[in-house]
Design a protein around this motif. Structure first.
Motif, PDB file in Angstrom:
ATOM      1  N   ALA A   2       0.829  -1.202   0.000  1.00  0.00           N
ATOM      2  CA  ALA A   2       0.000   0.000   0.000  1.00  0.00           C
ATOM      3  C   ALA A   2       0.864   1.252   0.000  1.00  0.00           C
ATOM      4  CB  ALA A   2      -0.879   0.014   1.245  1.00  0.00           C
ATOM      5  N   ASP A   3       0.587   2.190  -0.905  1.00  0.00           N
ATOM      6  CA  ASP A   3       1.241   3.482  -0.772  1.00  0.00           C
ATOM      7  C   ASP A   3       0.239   4.616  -0.553  1.00  0.00           C
ATOM      8  OD1 ASP A   3       0.382   3.708  -3.418  1.00  0.00           O
ATOM      9  OD2 ASP A   3       2.371   3.278  -4.228  1.00  0.00           O
ATOM     10  N   HIS A   4      -1.061   4.303  -0.675  1.00  0.00           N
ATOM     11  CA  HIS A   4      -2.100   5.253  -0.304  1.00  0.00           C
ATOM     12  C   HIS A   4      -3.131   4.517   0.537  1.00  0.00           C
ATOM     13  CE1 HIS A   4      -0.312   7.595  -3.490  1.00  0.00           C
ATOM     14  NE2 HIS A   4      -1.037   8.634  -3.139  1.00  0.00           N
ATOM     15  N   VAL A   5      -3.730   5.211   1.467  1.00  0.00           N
ATOM     16  CA  VAL A   5      -4.709   4.579   2.337  1.00  0.00           C
ATOM     17  C   VAL A   5      -5.951   5.460   2.432  1.00  0.00           C
ATOM     18  CG1 VAL A   5      -5.173   3.747   4.677  1.00  0.00           C
ATOM     19  CG2 VAL A   5      -2.890   3.488   3.715  1.00  0.00           C
ATOM     20  N   GLY A   6      -7.113   4.822   2.300  1.00  0.00           N
ATOM     21  CA  GLY A   6      -8.368   5.514   2.544  1.00  0.00           C
ATOM     22  C   GLY A   6      -9.106   4.777   3.641  1.00  0.00           C
ATOM     23  N   VAL A   7      -9.855   5.499   4.451  1.00  0.00           N
ATOM     24  CA  VAL A   7     -10.587   4.859   5.541  1.00  0.00           C
ATOM     25  C   VAL A   7     -12.066   5.179   5.412  1.00  0.00           C
ATOM     26  CG1 VAL A   7     -10.862   4.659   8.035  1.00  0.00           C
ATOM     27  CG2 VAL A   7      -8.583   5.012   7.065  1.00  0.00           C
ATOM     28  N   LEU A   8     -12.870   4.127   5.272  1.00  0.00           N
ATOM     29  CA  LEU A   8     -14.326   4.277   5.200  1.00  0.00           C
ATOM     30  C   LEU A   8     -14.936   3.923   6.549  1.00  0.00           C
ATOM     31  CD1 LEU A   8     -15.657   2.673   1.886  1.00  0.00           C
ATOM     32  CD2 LEU A   8     -16.042   5.005   2.656  1.00  0.00           C
ATOM     33  N   ARG A   9     -15.812   4.801   7.023  1.00  0.00           N
ATOM     34  CA  ARG A   9     -16.522   4.538   8.274  1.00  0.00           C
ATOM     35  C   ARG A   9     -17.977   4.814   8.054  1.00  0.00           C
ATOM     36  NH1 ARG A   9     -13.768   7.592  13.187  1.00  0.00           N
ATOM     37  NH2 ARG A   9     -15.900   7.779  13.911  1.00  0.00           N
ATOM     38  N   ALA A  10     -18.776   3.755   8.178  1.00  0.00           N
ATOM     39  CA  ALA A  10     -20.220   3.892   8.001  1.00  0.00           C
ATOM     40  C   ALA A  10     -20.550   4.672   6.739  1.00  0.00           C
ATOM     41  CB  ALA A  10     -20.840   4.566   9.229  1.00  0.00           C
ATOM     42  N   GLY A  11     -19.870   4.317   5.652  1.00  0.00           N
ATOM     43  CA  GLY A  11     -20.194   4.922   4.368  1.00  0.00           C
ATOM     44  C   GLY A  11     -19.519   6.252   4.096  1.00  0.00           C
ATOM     45  N   ARG A  12     -18.830   6.799   5.086  1.00  0.00           N
ATOM     46  CA  ARG A  12     -18.135   8.069   4.870  1.00  0.00           C
ATOM     47  C   ARG A  12     -16.639   7.838   4.753  1.00  0.00           C
ATOM     48  NH1 ARG A  12     -21.213  12.489   5.447  1.00  0.00           N
ATOM     49  NH2 ARG A  12     -19.352  13.778   5.434  1.00  0.00           N
ATOM     50  N   ASP A  70       2.860   7.582   3.788  1.00  0.00           N
ATOM     51  CA  ASP A  70       3.814   8.364   4.569  1.00  0.00           C
ATOM     52  C   ASP A  70       3.089   9.409   5.415  1.00  0.00           C
ATOM     53  OD1 ASP A  70       5.642   6.854   3.257  1.00  0.00           O
ATOM     54  OD2 ASP A  70       6.147   8.399   1.788  1.00  0.00           O
ATOM     55  N   ALA A  71       2.097  10.049   4.817  1.00  0.00           N
ATOM     56  CA  ALA A  71       1.354  11.077   5.549  1.00  0.00           C
ATOM     57  C   ALA A  71       0.609  10.453   6.728  1.00  0.00           C
ATOM     58  CB  ALA A  71       0.380  11.793   4.625  1.00  0.00           C
ATOM     59  N   LEU A  72       0.039   9.275   6.510  1.00  0.00           N
ATOM     60  CA  LEU A  72      -0.703   8.607   7.583  1.00  0.00           C
ATOM     61  C   LEU A  72       0.209   8.294   8.755  1.00  0.00           C
ATOM     62  CD1 LEU A  72      -3.238   7.222   8.702  1.00  0.00           C
ATOM     63  CD2 LEU A  72      -2.588   5.173   7.464  1.00  0.00           C
ATOM     64  N   GLN A  73       1.391   7.760   8.449  1.00  0.00           N
ATOM     65  CA  GLN A  73       2.292   7.397   9.540  1.00  0.00           C
ATOM     66  C   GLN A  73       2.881   8.626  10.222  1.00  0.00           C
ATOM     67  OE1 GLN A  73       4.849   4.310   7.732  1.00  0.00           O
ATOM     68  NE2 GLN A  73       3.856   2.915   9.136  1.00  0.00           N
ATOM     69  N   ARG A  74       2.913   9.733   9.472  1.00  0.00           N
ATOM     70  CA  ARG A  74       3.405  10.984  10.060  1.00  0.00           C
ATOM     71  C   ARG A  74       2.330  11.599  10.959  1.00  0.00           C
ATOM     72  NH1 ARG A  74       4.851  13.472   5.218  1.00  0.00           N
ATOM     73  NH2 ARG A  74       3.002  14.751   5.388  1.00  0.00           N
ATOM     74  N   THR A  75       1.071  11.391  10.584  1.00  0.00           N
ATOM     75  CA  THR A  75      -0.032  12.098  11.237  1.00  0.00           C
ATOM     76  C   THR A  75      -0.566  11.405  12.482  1.00  0.00           C
ATOM     77  OG1 THR A  75      -0.674  12.569   8.977  1.00  0.00           O
ATOM     78  CG2 THR A  75      -2.124  13.388  10.654  1.00  0.00           C
ATOM     79  N   VAL A  76      -0.334  10.105  12.555  1.00  0.00           N
ATOM     80  CA  VAL A  76      -0.859   9.375  13.708  1.00  0.00           C
ATOM     81  C   VAL A  76       0.314   8.842  14.518  1.00  0.00           C
ATOM     82  CG1 VAL A  76      -2.354   7.509  14.481  1.00  0.00           C
ATOM     83  CG2 VAL A  76      -2.878   8.703  12.360  1.00  0.00           C
ATOM     84  N   ALA A 120      -1.694   2.694  12.704  1.00  0.00           N
ATOM     85  CA  ALA A 120      -2.016   4.085  12.383  1.00  0.00           C
ATOM     86  C   ALA A 120      -3.389   4.169  11.731  1.00  0.00           C
ATOM     87  CB  ALA A 120      -0.945   4.672  11.469  1.00  0.00           C
ATOM     88  N   ALA A 121      -3.656   3.240  10.818  1.00  0.00           N
ATOM     89  CA  ALA A 121      -4.945   3.246  10.122  1.00  0.00           C
ATOM     90  C   ALA A 121      -6.086   2.914  11.078  1.00  0.00           C
ATOM     91  CB  ALA A 121      -4.919   2.265   8.964  1.00  0.00           C
ATOM     92  N   LEU A 122      -5.831   1.971  11.984  1.00  0.00           N
ATOM     93  CA  LEU A 122      -6.874   1.582  12.934  1.00  0.00           C
ATOM     94  C   LEU A 122      -7.250   2.739  13.848  1.00  0.00           C
ATOM     95  CD1 LEU A 122      -5.876  -2.049  13.975  1.00  0.00           C
ATOM     96  CD2 LEU A 122      -7.805  -1.308  12.564  1.00  0.00           C
ATOM     97  N   ALA A 123      -6.296   3.646  14.068  1.00  0.00           N
ATOM     98  CA  ALA A 123      -6.587   4.804  14.915  1.00  0.00           C
ATOM     99  C   ALA A 123      -7.700   5.648  14.308  1.00  0.00           C
ATOM    100  CB  ALA A 123      -5.322   5.638  15.095  1.00  0.00           C
ATOM    101  N   LEU A 124      -7.898   5.528  12.999  1.00  0.00           N
ATOM    102  CA  LEU A 124      -8.931   6.306  12.339  1.00  0.00           C
ATOM    103  C   LEU A 124     -10.264   5.575  12.278  1.00  0.00           C
ATOM    104  CD1 LEU A 124      -6.753   7.683   9.426  1.00  0.00           C
ATOM    105  CD2 LEU A 124      -7.337   8.816  11.571  1.00  0.00           C
ATOM    106  N   LEU A 125     -10.263   4.333  12.755  1.00  0.00           N
ATOM    107  CA  LEU A 125     -11.508   3.568  12.816  1.00  0.00           C
ATOM    108  C   LEU A 125     -12.016   3.562  14.245  1.00  0.00           C
ATOM    109  CD1 LEU A 125     -10.587   0.509  10.593  1.00  0.00           C
ATOM    110  CD2 LEU A 125     -12.327   2.204  10.110  1.00  0.00           C
ATOM    111  N   PRO A 126     -13.319   3.494  14.425  1.00  0.00           N
ATOM    112  CA  PRO A 126     -13.831   3.454  15.791  1.00  0.00           C
ATOM    113  C   PRO A 126     -13.496   2.106  16.423  1.00  0.00           C
ATOM    114  CG  PRO A 126     -15.601   3.084  14.230  1.00  0.00           C
ATOM    115  CD  PRO A 126     -14.365   3.364  13.429  1.00  0.00           C
TER     116      PRO A 126
END
Lengths: 309, 140
Positions: free
Chosen positions: A210-220, A228-234, A298-304
Protein backbone atom coordinates in the motif's frame (compact mmCIF):
# COMPACT_ATOMS: atom_id res chain seq x y z
CA UNK A 1 -14.16 12.42 14.53
CA UNK A 2 -13.65 15.12 11.97
CA UNK A 3 -12.44 14.31 8.52
CA UNK A 4 -8.70 13.96 8.23
CA UNK A 5 -7.10 15.24 5.09
CA UNK A 6 -3.48 15.96 4.56
CA UNK A 7 -2.46 18.37 1.89
CA UNK A 8 0.16 16.15 0.35
CA UNK A 9 1.32 17.02 -3.09
CA UNK A 10 -1.38 15.06 -4.89
CA UNK A 11 -0.39 14.12 -8.40
CA UNK A 12 -2.30 15.85 -11.11
CA UNK A 13 -4.00 12.81 -12.63
CA UNK A 14 -6.22 10.30 -10.93
CA UNK A 15 -7.24 6.91 -12.29
CA UNK A 16 -10.34 6.96 -10.11
CA UNK A 17 -12.29 10.00 -8.96
CA UNK A 18 -15.65 10.16 -7.24
CA UNK A 19 -17.57 13.24 -6.19
CA UNK A 20 -20.37 13.10 -3.69
CA UNK A 21 -20.93 9.43 -4.44
CA UNK A 22 -23.87 8.13 -2.40
CA UNK A 23 -25.80 4.90 -2.25
CA UNK A 24 -28.52 3.56 0.00
CA UNK A 25 -30.03 0.11 0.29
CA UNK A 26 -33.51 0.72 1.65
CA UNK A 27 -32.91 2.52 4.92
CA UNK A 28 -29.27 1.66 5.13
CA UNK A 29 -26.63 4.11 3.99
CA UNK A 30 -23.87 2.27 2.13
CA UNK A 31 -21.95 5.29 0.82
CA UNK A 32 -22.39 8.86 1.97
CA UNK A 33 -21.03 11.64 -0.26
CA UNK A 34 -17.70 9.98 -0.96
CA UNK A 35 -14.98 12.00 -2.71
CA UNK A 36 -12.39 9.39 -3.54
CA UNK A 37 -9.18 10.12 -5.42
CA UNK A 38 -6.92 7.30 -6.48
CA UNK A 39 -3.81 8.71 -8.15
CA UNK A 40 -2.45 7.08 -11.30
CA UNK A 41 -0.06 4.26 -10.47
CA UNK A 42 -0.99 4.13 -6.80
CA UNK A 43 -1.66 1.04 -4.75
CA UNK A 44 -4.57 2.47 -2.81
CA UNK A 45 -5.91 0.43 0.09
CA UNK A 46 -9.45 1.23 1.12
CA UNK A 47 -9.85 0.17 4.69
CA UNK A 48 -13.04 -0.27 6.65
CA UNK A 49 -14.97 -2.62 8.87
CA UNK A 50 -17.34 -5.13 7.31
CA UNK A 51 -20.29 -3.23 5.93
CA UNK A 52 -18.48 0.11 5.84
CA UNK A 53 -19.27 0.45 2.12
CA UNK A 54 -16.06 -0.81 0.53
CA UNK A 55 -17.62 -3.35 -1.82
CA UNK A 56 -20.39 -0.95 -2.77
CA UNK A 57 -17.77 1.60 -3.81
CA UNK A 58 -16.13 -0.88 -6.19
CA UNK A 59 -19.47 -1.97 -7.65
CA UNK A 60 -20.40 1.64 -8.36
CA UNK A 61 -17.04 2.19 -10.07
CA UNK A 62 -17.88 -0.69 -12.40
CA UNK A 63 -21.49 0.40 -12.81
CA UNK A 64 -22.57 -2.99 -11.54
CA UNK A 65 -24.85 -0.96 -9.31
CA UNK A 66 -26.28 2.50 -9.74
CA UNK A 67 -25.38 5.40 -7.49
CA UNK A 68 -28.25 7.37 -5.94
CA UNK A 69 -26.30 10.56 -6.46
CA UNK A 70 -22.82 11.75 -7.22
CA UNK A 71 -20.33 10.94 -9.95
CA UNK A 72 -17.77 8.18 -10.36
CA UNK A 73 -15.08 8.42 -13.01
CA UNK A 74 -12.53 5.88 -14.14
CA UNK A 75 -9.84 7.30 -16.40
CA UNK A 76 -12.10 10.29 -16.93
CA UNK A 77 -15.05 8.17 -18.08
CA UNK A 78 -18.31 8.55 -16.22
CA UNK A 79 -18.95 4.99 -15.07
CA UNK A 80 -22.72 5.48 -15.02
CA UNK A 81 -22.74 6.25 -18.73
CA UNK A 82 -19.80 4.21 -19.99
CA UNK A 83 -20.06 1.01 -17.96
CA UNK A 84 -18.85 -1.40 -20.67
CA UNK A 85 -15.87 0.79 -21.66
CA UNK A 86 -14.88 1.14 -18.01
CA UNK A 87 -15.24 -2.58 -17.31
CA UNK A 88 -13.04 -3.39 -20.32
CA UNK A 89 -10.20 -1.52 -18.63
CA UNK A 90 -10.61 -3.05 -15.21
CA UNK A 91 -9.52 -6.31 -13.66
CA UNK A 92 -11.98 -7.08 -10.87
CA UNK A 93 -11.84 -9.55 -8.05
CA UNK A 94 -15.33 -9.49 -6.53
CA UNK A 95 -16.08 -9.88 -2.88
CA UNK A 96 -18.13 -13.01 -3.43
CA UNK A 97 -16.49 -16.35 -3.99
CA UNK A 98 -19.35 -17.88 -5.94
CA UNK A 99 -18.22 -16.61 -9.31
CA UNK A 100 -21.30 -17.83 -11.18
CA UNK A 101 -21.17 -20.57 -13.84
CA UNK A 102 -20.95 -23.41 -11.28
CA UNK A 103 -21.30 -26.01 -14.06
CA UNK A 104 -18.32 -24.73 -16.04
CA UNK A 105 -14.79 -25.99 -15.66
CA UNK A 106 -12.05 -23.49 -14.81
CA UNK A 107 -10.52 -24.03 -18.25
CA UNK A 108 -13.80 -23.24 -20.00
CA UNK A 109 -14.31 -20.06 -17.99
CA UNK A 110 -10.75 -18.95 -18.73
CA UNK A 111 -11.43 -19.40 -22.48
CA UNK A 112 -14.72 -17.59 -22.15
CA UNK A 113 -13.19 -14.58 -20.39
CA UNK A 114 -10.10 -14.54 -22.63
CA UNK A 115 -12.36 -14.14 -25.66
CA UNK A 116 -13.96 -11.10 -24.07
CA UNK A 117 -10.69 -9.16 -23.65
CA UNK A 118 -8.70 -8.32 -26.80
CA UNK A 119 -5.70 -7.62 -24.57
CA UNK A 120 -5.74 -11.12 -23.00
CA UNK A 121 -2.10 -12.23 -22.68
CA UNK A 122 -2.13 -16.00 -23.18
CA UNK A 123 1.48 -16.50 -22.18
CA UNK A 124 1.01 -14.51 -19.01
CA UNK A 125 -2.24 -16.34 -18.25
CA UNK A 126 -0.31 -19.64 -18.42
CA UNK A 127 2.30 -18.30 -15.99
CA UNK A 128 -0.39 -17.18 -13.55
CA UNK A 129 -2.30 -20.46 -13.84
CA UNK A 130 0.79 -22.41 -12.90
CA UNK A 131 2.02 -19.95 -10.25
CA UNK A 132 -1.39 -20.00 -8.56
CA UNK A 133 -1.95 -23.69 -9.23
CA UNK A 134 -5.33 -23.32 -10.95
CA UNK A 135 -6.60 -26.66 -12.25
CA UNK A 136 -8.36 -26.31 -15.59
CA UNK A 137 -10.36 -29.52 -15.34
CA UNK A 138 -12.08 -28.67 -12.08
CA UNK A 139 -15.65 -27.50 -11.99
CA UNK A 140 -16.25 -24.04 -10.58
CA UNK A 141 -19.12 -25.20 -8.39
CA UNK A 142 -16.76 -27.50 -6.51
CA UNK A 143 -14.03 -24.98 -5.78
CA UNK A 144 -13.08 -23.93 -2.27
CA UNK A 145 -12.93 -20.26 -1.32
CA UNK A 146 -9.17 -20.16 -1.82
CA UNK A 147 -9.39 -21.99 -5.18
CA UNK A 148 -11.97 -19.49 -6.38
CA UNK A 149 -9.86 -16.53 -5.30
CA UNK A 150 -6.87 -17.83 -7.24
CA UNK A 151 -8.98 -18.34 -10.36
CA UNK A 152 -10.47 -14.85 -9.95
CA UNK A 153 -6.98 -13.38 -9.67
CA UNK A 154 -5.90 -15.02 -12.94
CA UNK A 155 -9.03 -13.64 -14.62
CA UNK A 156 -8.36 -10.16 -13.27
CA UNK A 157 -4.65 -9.97 -14.10
CA UNK A 158 -4.22 -11.82 -17.39
CA UNK A 159 -5.50 -9.02 -19.62
CA UNK A 160 -3.15 -6.54 -17.93
CA UNK A 161 -5.82 -3.93 -17.33
CA UNK A 162 -4.72 -0.40 -16.40
CA UNK A 163 -6.90 -0.58 -13.27
CA UNK A 164 -7.30 -3.40 -10.78
CA UNK A 165 -10.22 -3.35 -8.35
CA UNK A 166 -9.56 -6.04 -5.79
CA UNK A 167 -12.22 -6.69 -3.17
CA UNK A 168 -10.60 -8.54 -0.27
CA UNK A 169 -8.22 -10.26 -2.71
CA UNK A 170 -6.45 -12.32 -0.06
CA UNK A 171 -9.65 -13.56 1.58
CA UNK A 172 -9.62 -17.34 1.80
CA UNK A 173 -5.94 -17.69 0.88
CA UNK A 174 -3.52 -19.40 3.21
CA UNK A 175 -0.51 -17.33 4.29
CA UNK A 176 1.89 -18.93 1.80
CA UNK A 177 -0.38 -18.38 -1.19
CA UNK A 178 -1.16 -14.88 0.05
CA UNK A 179 2.53 -14.02 0.06
CA UNK A 180 2.88 -15.46 -3.45
CA UNK A 181 -0.10 -13.45 -4.68
CA UNK A 182 1.32 -10.22 -3.29
CA UNK A 183 4.73 -10.87 -4.86
CA UNK A 184 2.96 -11.64 -8.16
CA UNK A 185 1.13 -8.33 -7.84
CA UNK A 186 4.41 -6.46 -7.27
CA UNK A 187 5.88 -8.09 -10.38
CA UNK A 188 2.73 -7.33 -12.29
CA UNK A 189 3.03 -3.65 -11.40
CA UNK A 190 6.67 -3.65 -12.49
CA UNK A 191 5.76 -5.16 -15.87
CA UNK A 192 2.66 -3.17 -16.73
CA UNK A 193 1.67 0.26 -15.50
CA UNK A 194 -1.34 -0.33 -13.29
CA UNK A 195 -3.35 1.49 -10.66
CA UNK A 196 -4.67 -0.74 -7.89
CA UNK A 197 -7.57 -0.17 -5.55
CA UNK A 198 -7.71 -2.84 -2.86
CA UNK A 199 -10.37 -3.11 -0.21
CA UNK A 200 -9.68 -4.95 2.97
CA UNK A 201 -10.45 -4.98 6.65
CA UNK A 202 -7.02 -6.49 7.33
CA UNK A 203 -4.49 -3.95 6.19
CA UNK A 204 -1.58 -6.12 7.34
CA UNK A 205 -2.60 -8.65 4.72
CA UNK A 206 -1.56 -6.32 1.95
CA UNK A 207 1.50 -5.33 3.93
CA UNK A 208 3.90 -2.88 2.45
CA UNK A 209 2.29 -2.86 -0.99
CA UNK A 210 0.00 0.00 0.00
CA UNK A 211 1.24 3.48 -0.77
CA UNK A 212 -2.10 5.25 -0.30
CA UNK A 213 -4.71 4.58 2.34
CA UNK A 214 -8.37 5.51 2.54
CA UNK A 215 -10.59 4.86 5.54
CA UNK A 216 -14.33 4.28 5.20
CA UNK A 217 -16.52 4.54 8.27
CA UNK A 218 -20.22 3.89 8.00
CA UNK A 219 -20.19 4.92 4.37
CA UNK A 220 -18.13 8.07 4.87
CA UNK A 221 -14.60 8.45 3.64
CA UNK A 222 -13.02 9.86 6.80
CA UNK A 223 -9.45 9.90 5.54
CA UNK A 224 -7.43 9.46 2.38
CA UNK A 225 -3.75 10.14 2.23
CA UNK A 226 -0.40 8.69 1.34
CA UNK A 227 1.06 5.99 3.49
CA UNK A 228 3.81 8.36 4.57
CA UNK A 229 1.35 11.08 5.55
CA UNK A 230 -0.70 8.61 7.58
CA UNK A 231 2.29 7.40 9.54
CA UNK A 232 3.41 10.98 10.06
CA UNK A 233 -0.03 12.10 11.24
CA UNK A 234 -0.86 9.37 13.71
CA UNK A 235 1.57 8.87 16.56
CA UNK A 236 1.58 7.45 20.04
CA UNK A 237 2.36 9.80 22.92
CA UNK A 238 3.37 8.92 26.43
CA UNK A 239 2.28 11.78 28.58
CA UNK A 240 2.88 12.66 32.19
CA UNK A 241 -0.04 14.50 33.71
CA UNK A 242 -0.16 17.00 36.55
CA UNK A 243 -2.98 16.66 39.10
CA UNK A 244 -6.34 17.91 37.95
CA UNK A 245 -5.20 18.14 34.36
CA UNK A 246 -7.72 18.82 31.60
CA UNK A 247 -6.95 17.70 28.06
CA UNK A 248 -6.78 20.46 25.46
CA UNK A 249 -9.98 20.75 23.51
CA UNK A 250 -10.19 19.41 19.93
CA UNK A 251 -7.38 16.99 20.53
CA UNK A 252 -8.16 13.97 18.34
CA UNK A 253 -7.38 11.08 20.62
CA UNK A 254 -7.90 7.78 18.91
CA UNK A 255 -7.10 5.40 21.69
CA UNK A 256 -6.61 6.52 25.24
CA UNK A 257 -4.86 4.01 27.42
CA UNK A 258 -4.63 5.35 30.89
CA UNK A 259 -2.29 4.35 33.61
CA UNK A 260 -4.00 6.45 36.23
CA UNK A 261 -2.02 5.15 39.15
CA UNK A 262 1.22 6.27 37.59
CA UNK A 263 -0.04 9.66 36.41
CA UNK A 264 1.00 8.61 32.99
CA UNK A 265 -1.16 7.97 29.95
CA UNK A 266 -0.45 6.59 26.53
CA UNK A 267 -2.54 8.08 23.76
CA UNK A 268 -2.66 7.67 20.04
CA UNK A 269 -3.25 11.15 18.71
CA UNK A 270 -4.08 12.32 15.20
CA UNK A 271 -2.22 15.45 14.11
CA UNK A 272 1.22 16.76 13.19
CA UNK A 273 3.65 15.80 15.92
CA UNK A 274 4.97 19.29 16.66
CA UNK A 275 1.49 20.74 16.93
CA UNK A 276 0.23 17.96 19.18
CA UNK A 277 3.30 18.18 21.40
CA UNK A 278 2.97 21.96 21.66
CA UNK A 279 -0.65 21.71 22.67
CA UNK A 280 -0.03 19.02 25.24
CA UNK A 281 2.91 20.93 26.68
CA UNK A 282 0.86 24.14 26.67
CA UNK A 283 -1.81 22.41 28.74
CA UNK A 284 0.71 21.56 31.43
CA UNK A 285 1.31 17.93 30.50
CA UNK A 286 4.77 16.59 29.82
CA UNK A 287 5.33 14.55 26.67
CA UNK A 288 7.80 11.84 27.59
CA UNK A 289 7.92 9.91 24.39
CA UNK A 290 6.53 9.97 20.89
CA UNK A 291 6.57 6.80 18.85
CA UNK A 292 5.48 6.11 15.31
CA UNK A 293 3.12 3.28 14.53
CA UNK A 294 3.02 0.52 11.99
CA UNK A 295 0.71 1.29 9.09
CA UNK A 296 -2.05 -0.94 10.39
CA UNK A 297 -2.04 0.60 13.84
CA UNK A 298 -2.02 4.09 12.38
CA UNK A 299 -4.94 3.25 10.12
CA UNK A 300 -6.87 1.58 12.93
CA UNK A 301 -6.59 4.80 14.91
CA UNK A 302 -8.93 6.31 12.34
CA UNK A 303 -11.51 3.57 12.82
CA UNK A 304 -13.83 3.45 15.79
CA UNK A 305 -12.95 0.82 18.36
CA UNK A 306 -16.54 0.25 19.47
CA UNK A 307 -17.23 -2.08 16.57
CA UNK A 308 -19.68 0.43 15.11
CA UNK A 309 -19.72 0.73 11.40
CA UNK B 1 22.42 -7.46 -0.74
CA UNK B 2 19.81 -8.03 1.94
CA UNK B 3 17.13 -5.40 2.29
CA UNK B 4 14.88 -5.45 5.32
CA UNK B 5 11.95 -3.17 5.85
CA UNK B 6 10.69 -2.54 9.34
CA UNK B 7 6.88 -2.33 9.38
CA UNK B 8 6.94 -0.25 12.56
CA UNK B 9 9.37 2.24 11.05
CA UNK B 10 7.37 5.29 10.01
CA UNK B 11 10.03 6.58 7.64
CA UNK B 12 8.93 6.41 4.01
CA UNK B 13 9.68 3.03 2.46
CA UNK B 14 11.92 4.49 -0.25
CA UNK B 15 14.13 6.06 2.45
CA UNK B 16 14.33 2.75 4.26
CA UNK B 17 15.45 1.06 1.04
CA UNK B 18 18.06 3.79 0.48
CA UNK B 19 19.38 3.32 4.00
CA UNK B 20 19.60 -0.42 3.54
CA UNK B 21 21.69 0.03 0.40
CA UNK B 22 23.96 2.46 2.25
CA UNK B 23 24.23 0.05 5.14
CA UNK B 24 25.26 -2.74 2.77
CA UNK B 25 28.01 -0.43 1.46
CA UNK B 26 29.24 0.40 4.95
CA UNK B 27 29.42 -3.20 6.11
CA UNK B 28 30.88 -4.26 2.78
CA UNK B 29 28.24 -6.72 1.57
CA UNK B 30 27.81 -4.42 -1.42
CA UNK B 31 30.87 -3.14 -3.28
CA UNK B 32 31.75 -0.98 -6.26
CA UNK B 33 30.50 -2.38 -9.59
CA UNK B 34 28.27 -4.95 -7.89
CA UNK B 35 24.85 -5.28 -9.54
CA UNK B 36 21.85 -4.48 -7.34
CA UNK B 37 18.58 -6.41 -7.75
CA UNK B 38 16.28 -5.19 -10.50
CA UNK B 39 13.33 -3.03 -9.49
CA UNK B 40 11.06 -5.94 -10.30
CA UNK B 41 13.02 -8.43 -8.20
CA UNK B 42 13.35 -6.19 -5.18
CA UNK B 43 9.70 -5.09 -5.37
CA UNK B 44 8.56 -8.72 -5.43
CA UNK B 45 10.90 -9.65 -2.59
CA UNK B 46 9.85 -6.77 -0.35
CA UNK B 47 6.23 -6.78 -1.59
CA UNK B 48 6.21 -3.06 -2.28
CA UNK B 49 4.99 -1.01 -5.19
CA UNK B 50 7.84 -1.13 -7.76
CA UNK B 51 7.55 2.64 -7.94
CA UNK B 52 8.85 2.78 -4.37
CA UNK B 53 11.97 0.84 -5.36
CA UNK B 54 12.40 3.00 -8.48
CA UNK B 55 12.23 6.10 -6.33
CA UNK B 56 14.92 4.78 -3.97
CA UNK B 57 17.19 3.79 -6.89
CA UNK B 58 16.62 7.12 -8.62
CA UNK B 59 17.64 9.03 -5.49
CA UNK B 60 20.71 6.85 -5.00
CA UNK B 61 21.59 7.40 -8.65
CA UNK B 62 21.30 11.13 -8.14
CA UNK B 63 23.62 10.87 -5.17
CA UNK B 64 26.15 8.98 -7.29
CA UNK B 65 25.83 5.76 -5.29
CA UNK B 66 24.24 3.74 -8.11
CA UNK B 67 24.35 4.00 -11.87
CA UNK B 68 22.37 2.41 -14.69
CA UNK B 69 24.12 0.51 -17.45
CA UNK B 70 21.75 0.50 -20.40
CA UNK B 71 20.14 -2.86 -20.89
CA UNK B 72 22.22 -4.47 -18.18
CA UNK B 73 20.76 -3.16 -14.98
CA UNK B 74 21.74 -1.02 -12.03
CA UNK B 75 25.18 -1.15 -10.43
CA UNK B 76 27.09 0.33 -7.53
CA UNK B 77 29.17 3.28 -8.71
CA UNK B 78 32.92 2.83 -8.54
CA UNK B 79 33.39 5.78 -6.19
CA UNK B 80 30.66 4.61 -3.84
CA UNK B 81 31.64 2.97 -0.63
CA UNK B 82 30.59 3.28 2.92
CA UNK B 83 32.30 6.53 3.81
CA UNK B 84 32.79 8.13 7.18
CA UNK B 85 29.67 10.27 6.81
CA UNK B 86 27.45 7.29 6.15
CA UNK B 87 29.02 5.37 8.98
CA UNK B 88 28.30 8.26 11.31
CA UNK B 89 24.72 8.50 10.06
CA UNK B 90 24.22 4.83 10.85
CA UNK B 91 25.79 5.30 14.27
CA UNK B 92 23.41 8.18 14.98
CA UNK B 93 20.43 6.05 14.04
CA UNK B 94 21.59 3.27 16.36
CA UNK B 95 22.17 5.81 19.13
CA UNK B 96 18.68 7.26 18.71
CA UNK B 97 17.08 3.85 19.02
CA UNK B 98 19.15 3.05 22.11
CA UNK B 99 18.30 6.40 23.71
CA UNK B 100 14.60 5.95 23.06
CA UNK B 101 14.72 2.55 24.68
CA UNK B 102 16.78 3.87 27.57
CA UNK B 103 14.35 6.71 28.32
CA UNK B 104 11.42 4.34 28.17
CA UNK B 105 13.17 2.34 30.87
CA UNK B 106 13.95 5.41 32.93
CA UNK B 107 17.71 5.31 32.24
CA UNK B 108 19.87 8.38 31.77
CA UNK B 109 22.39 8.95 28.98
CA UNK B 110 25.43 8.53 31.22
CA UNK B 111 24.12 5.32 32.64
CA UNK B 112 23.46 4.00 29.14
CA UNK B 113 26.87 4.96 27.72
CA UNK B 114 28.71 3.55 30.71
CA UNK B 115 26.83 0.30 30.55
CA UNK B 116 27.44 -0.05 26.81
CA UNK B 117 31.19 0.26 27.46
CA UNK B 118 31.02 -2.26 30.28
CA UNK B 119 29.08 -4.79 28.26
CA UNK B 120 31.40 -4.32 25.28
CA UNK B 121 34.43 -4.83 27.52
CA UNK B 122 32.90 -8.00 28.94
CA UNK B 123 32.24 -9.33 25.46
CA UNK B 124 35.76 -8.46 24.29
CA UNK B 125 37.38 -10.37 27.11
CA UNK B 126 35.12 -13.31 26.37
CA UNK B 127 35.52 -13.51 22.60
CA UNK B 128 37.90 -10.80 21.46
CA UNK B 129 36.75 -7.83 19.39
CA UNK B 130 34.97 -9.01 16.31
CA UNK B 131 33.29 -5.89 15.00
CA UNK B 132 35.41 -3.20 13.32
CA UNK B 133 35.51 -0.18 15.60
CA UNK B 134 33.82 2.99 14.54
CA UNK B 135 36.29 5.31 16.26
CA UNK B 136 39.21 5.03 13.85
CA UNK B 137 39.20 8.77 13.25
CA UNK B 138 37.24 10.07 16.15
CA UNK B 139 38.22 13.70 15.79
CA UNK B 140 36.88 15.30 12.68
Amino acid sequence: MSRVTVADAMPETCAVTTRGLSKRYDDEVALDAVDLQVPDGAVFVLLGANGAGKSTALKLLLNLERADSGVAEVFGLDTGRHGPQVRAQVGYVPERHDAGYPWMTCGRLLQHVAAYYPAWDHGYAEQLISALDVRRERRIGGLSKGDTRRLQLVLALAHRPPLLLLDEPTDGLDPIVRKRVLALLAEHLADSPTTVLITTHHIHEVESLADHVGVLRAGRLVAQMTRDALQRTVRRYRIELPDGWEPPRDLVVASPRAGRATREVQWTVVGEEREVTDRLTGSGARVREVTSLALEEAALALLPDDGAR
Amino acid sequence: MLVNLDPTDARPLYLQIMDEVRRALVVGTLRAEDPVPSVRELAAELVVNPRTVSQAYRELEREGVLYVRRGQGTFVASGARGDRGEQLALARAVAKRALLDARRNGLGVDELVMTIREVAADEDTATGPSVPALNQSENE
